[in-house]
Design an enzyme around this catalytic site. Structure first.
Site, mmCIF file in Angstrom:
data_model
loop_
_atom_site.group_PDB
_atom_site.id
_atom_site.type_symbol
_atom_site.label_atom_id
_atom_site.label_comp_id
_atom_site.label_asym_id
_atom_site.label_seq_id
_atom_site.Cartn_x
_atom_site.Cartn_y
_atom_site.Cartn_z
ATOM 1 N N ASP A 229 0.869 -1.172 0.000
ATOM 2 C CA ASP A 229 0.000 0.000 0.000
ATOM 3 C C ASP A 229 0.908 1.225 0.000
ATOM 4 O OD1 ASP A 229 -1.836 2.008 0.328
ATOM 5 O OD2 ASP A 229 -2.937 1.024 1.952
ATOM 6 N N GLU B 113 -0.123 4.174 -1.016
ATOM 7 C CA GLU B 113 -1.156 5.208 -1.039
ATOM 8 C C GLU B 113 -1.734 5.351 -2.433
ATOM 9 O OE1 GLU B 113 -3.713 6.260 0.260
ATOM 10 O OE2 GLU B 113 -2.863 7.490 1.871
ATOM 11 N N ASN B 114 -3.062 5.317 -2.466
ATOM 12 C CA ASN B 114 -3.833 5.386 -3.706
ATOM 13 C C ASN B 114 -3.517 4.222 -4.638
ATOM 14 O OD1 ASN B 114 -5.123 7.835 -2.931
ATOM 15 N ND2 ASN B 114 -3.259 8.939 -3.496
ATOM 16 N N GLY C 277 -4.085 4.664 5.506
ATOM 17 C CA GLY C 277 -3.475 5.917 5.934
ATOM 18 C C GLY C 277 -4.464 6.978 6.346
ATOM 19 N N ASP C 278 -5.669 6.965 5.741
ATOM 20 C CA ASP C 278 -6.701 7.938 6.087
ATOM 21 C C ASP C 278 -7.692 7.373 7.109
ATOM 22 O OD1 ASP C 278 -7.966 6.099 4.504
ATOM 23 O OD2 ASP C 278 -8.754 7.540 3.050
#
Length: 491
Positions: free
Chosen positions: A240, A242-243, A317-318
């Site tokens: 991961d 991010e995105n 992460g979010d």
């Protein structure tokens, strides 16, 4: 560019040689069937990484010590009944499950509220705060949801359900930032898995927000085929970043066959500039398979990386916390680990002798089965907020919200809250919900000889309206009548 092996000279040569010898020695022992010494001094994962020049900067485990010199607590549990806490330490290098059992007995259960960092950097993990994913604060895992064996000892794992997750918020000491090299591994379940976001362990944003491509560097095991095509149905060891859940290069990698064993070693390393690698293996036997060793994505933002140095477990992460999984141990290291060090770590993990099921809750909880053979369930997929509807649903072995603890005070609890009647009502037709355990009469349930569950305060029984058996049927209380609609068995 950060080279994976910048160290030179006699000391660095000796460290690399020691790591290779450790790997060969452990592997030879396994091949010959010799007795494994799972906690020998100097042979644990962080010892191996340090000897290879890539020291642990975070080491989290609820099962065992990951550094031979460590003799502190592994994790903290908090009792549901009174909020009291206890640190769970080590006995012979493994978690003292008996101390947890004694502390949590007859109390409505415990939650894991802190996982201690063994590296000495105090990068401890706690339930995470709400993030931009729109979910609320994370809750700690039920401390006794899943028990397995490690080193011949009973130990507990971290059972991740939707809404459960942990984080080090801020920039953790020593953890890579802004394109620095790093590595990570975790031992997790290959059978208690899902496709939602995100069952991750590793580097994430310093605050619970998606700040762009390359701001995460976490290892994942999930059935998430983010970039099609994927081979099989997973689960796959993925990165991961991010995105995107990457299996290789710009995402898709049909060479990744996935890892479905009961216990999986998931490995990620990233030089922060141009290269990363993914590996997976059976934590009970054998070595690691390399699923990717090549370029970082060229989609934009990943060369170089922009890590922020936070740490996450079981979430994105979010604070996307919709997935499920079971975690046992993991570390993060500074620098780009050698293959020899990773092989030696895998051999050490195998020597521990992890055993047991990792996808079925086996703690003191039991199911409550009602009309149509359906289970008493909490709406909204394990999130368990105050006021969540209690309903009938198809029984699912992995669903935490279908496993209830029958407490000494007569209450039934799951997800850290109790089976409750709305507004502490007593009238026929009053709906059932989940609410903070507070000892009121609307939270007392007594099994009757005819199979019904009586609420003494109202004098009425748990009931499925008109005997309905469809998924999503909202439960209520009604005059006790001995009908099939009021047969609820505790197991």
């Amino acid at each position: 560019m950060n080279s994976p092996n910048l160290a030179s000279g006699p000391r660095a040569w000796r460290a690399r040689a020691l790591a290779v010898l450790a790997s060969l020695g452990l592997a030879l022992g396994l091949l010959l069937g010799l007795p494994a010494v799972s906690q020998a001094a100097g042979s644990l994962p962080c010892d191996i990484y340090a000897a290879a020049g890539t020291p642990c900067v975070a080491a989290h485990s609820v099962t065992r010590a990951l550094l031979s010199s460590y003799n502190g607590p592994l994790y903290q549990v908090t009792r549901v009944s009174d909020g009291a806490t206890a640190d769970i330490g080590l006995v012979g290098g493994y978690a003292d499950a008996a101390a947890q059992d004694a502390f949590c007995a007859n109390s409505g259960g415990c939650r894991i509220t802190k996982i201690y960092d063994q590296s000495g950097r105090h990068n401890d993990l706690k339930p995470g705060p709400a993030g931009t994913a729109g979910m609320g604060n994370d809750r700690g895992a039920d401390a006794s949801e899943i028990a397995v064996t490690a080193g011949g000892h009973k130990v507990y794992g971290v059972w991740i359900s939707p809404g459960v997750g942990y984080r080090y918020t801020g920039v953790a000491s020593g953890v890579a930032v802004n394109g620095q090299p790093e590595g990570a591994y975790m031992v997790a379940s290959g059978t208690h898995v899902g496709s939602a976001c995100c069952f991750d362990y590793g580097n994430a944003e310093s605050t619970p927000a998606d700040t762009g491509n390359g701001h995460m560097d976490a290892v994942s095991i999930a059935t998430t085929c983010y970039f099609a095509p994927c081979t099989g149905n997973g689960p796959w060891v993925e990165a991961d970043l991010e995105n995107g859940m990457f299996q290789g290069d710009n995402g898709s990698n049909t060479a990744n066959q996935g890892n479905k064993s009961t216990f999986v070693t998931a490995v990620l390393k990233n030089n922060g500039q141009t290269r990363y690698a993914l590996k997976g293996g059976n934590s009970q036997t054998g070595g690691l398979s390399t699923w990717w060793d090549g370029a970082l994505p060229t989609r934009g933002g990943y060369q170089p990386m922009h890590q922020e140095g936070g740490i996450i477990l079981g979430i994105g992460g979010d604070n996307s916390n919709w997935n499920r999984g079971t975690f046992f141990e993991g570390v993060m290291v500074s620098g780009y680990p050698t293959d020899a060090a990773e092989n030696a770590v895998q051999a050490n993990i195998v020597s521990v002798g992890y055993s047991g099921q990792t996808d079925v809750p086996n703690g003191p909880q039991g199911t409550v089965t009602g009309p149509g053979g359906k289970c008493v369930d909490v709406a909204a997929d394990d999130t368990g907020v105050n006021g969540a509807a209690v309903q009938l649903w198809d029984c699912q072995t992995y669903a935490e919200d279908q496993h209830w603890t029958h407490n000494p005070d007569g209450s039934l609890s799951t997800l850290g809250r109790c089976l409750d009647i709305e507004n502490n009502g007593t009238a026929g037709g009053a709906k059932l919900e989940l609410w903070d355990c507070n000892g009121v009469g609307g939270q007392k349930w007594v099994q009757q000889a005819d199979g019904s569950l009586l609420n003494p305060q109202s004098g009425r029984c748990l009931d499925s309206p008109s005997g309905a058996t469809a998924n999503g049927t909202r439960l209520q209380i009604w005059d006790c009548n001995g009908a099939a609609a009021q047969k609820f068995g505790l197991s």
